[in-house]
Enzyme design. Structure first.
Site, PDB file in Angstrom:
ATOM      1  N   ASP A   8       0.832  -1.201   0.000  1.00 31.25           N
ATOM      2  CA  ASP A   8       0.000   0.000   0.000  1.00 31.25           C
ATOM      3  C   ASP A   8       0.873   1.261   0.000  1.00 31.25           C
ATOM      4  O   ASP A   8       1.806   1.375   0.785  1.00 31.25           O
ATOM      5  CB  ASP A   8      -0.902  -0.013   1.239  1.00 31.25           C
ATOM      6  CG  ASP A   8      -2.049   0.981   1.163  1.00 31.25           C
ATOM      7  OD1 ASP A   8      -1.938   1.971   0.428  1.00 31.25           O
ATOM      8  OD2 ASP A   8      -3.041   0.757   1.862  1.00 31.25           O
ATOM      9  N   HIS A  57      -0.545   4.530   0.172  1.00 25.33           N
ATOM     10  CA  HIS A  57      -1.368   5.663   0.596  1.00 25.33           C
ATOM     11  C   HIS A  57      -0.714   6.357   1.787  1.00 25.33           C
ATOM     12  O   HIS A  57      -0.643   5.798   2.878  1.00 25.33           O
ATOM     13  CB  HIS A  57      -2.779   5.196   0.964  1.00 25.33           C
ATOM     14  CG  HIS A  57      -3.560   4.723  -0.205  1.00 25.33           C
ATOM     15  ND1 HIS A  57      -3.567   3.408  -0.592  1.00 25.33           N
ATOM     16  CD2 HIS A  57      -4.354   5.392  -1.069  1.00 25.33           C
ATOM     17  CE1 HIS A  57      -4.348   3.285  -1.665  1.00 25.33           C
ATOM     18  NE2 HIS A  57      -4.828   4.476  -1.983  1.00 25.33           N
TER      19      HIS A  57
END
Length: 148
Positions: free
Chosen positions: A13, A15
């Site tokens: 990920d 983000h």
């Protein structure tokens, strides 16, 4: 004494916005934050918690694959002889329809608290203060540990 927390986004990920906001809120609340950034492996969380003698590890995931990314995470913490409070938050499962089921899944994995992506950082910080017993004074904490 300043409580140290490890913060990062697990797995593949990338983000970063959520943990940046959380880092700033935690620092404003008086925590010493070690932000591992994005695409953090389980071993990086464990190594950082061990190296800093952290009180808590906060895992973020927004891309929906936290179930796979967190498999075996608490076993690794135990193998490193770490007794830390663990939180996870974000969009933890693809097609996350019933967050109650998602919360239960991560609780069964060993996480102390599980938050959805809509959680206000202040709510997580208050929970962390409670879990780390930061609302009471040091004298109150010592008197409870002596009498226990």
């Amino acid at each position: 004494m300043t409580e140290t927390v490890i913060l990062g986004v697990i797995g593949s990920d990338a983000h970063v916005v959520g943990i940046t906001i959380l880092e700033q809120a935690l620092e404003a609340a008086g925590f010493d934050v070690v932000n591992l950034g994005v695409q953090t492996s389980q071993d990086e969380f464990v190594d950082a918690a061990s190296a800093t003698d952290a009180e808590a590890v906060l895992v973020s995931s927004l891309y929906g694959h936290a179930k796979q990314d967190c498999e075996g995470f608490h076993r690794r913490l135990a193998e490193a002889d770490l007794d830390v409070t663990t939180y996870i938050g974000g969009n933890l499962a693809v097609g996350q329809d019933d967050f109650g089921e998602t919360r239960q899944f991560f609780r069964e994995l060993g996480f102390d608290r599980v938050f959805d992506s809509e959680t206000d950082p202040a709510e997580a910080i208050e929970a962390l203060k409670a879990d780390l017993d930061l609302h009471s004074t040091e004298t109150e904490r010592e008197s409870r540990s002596v009498s226990a």
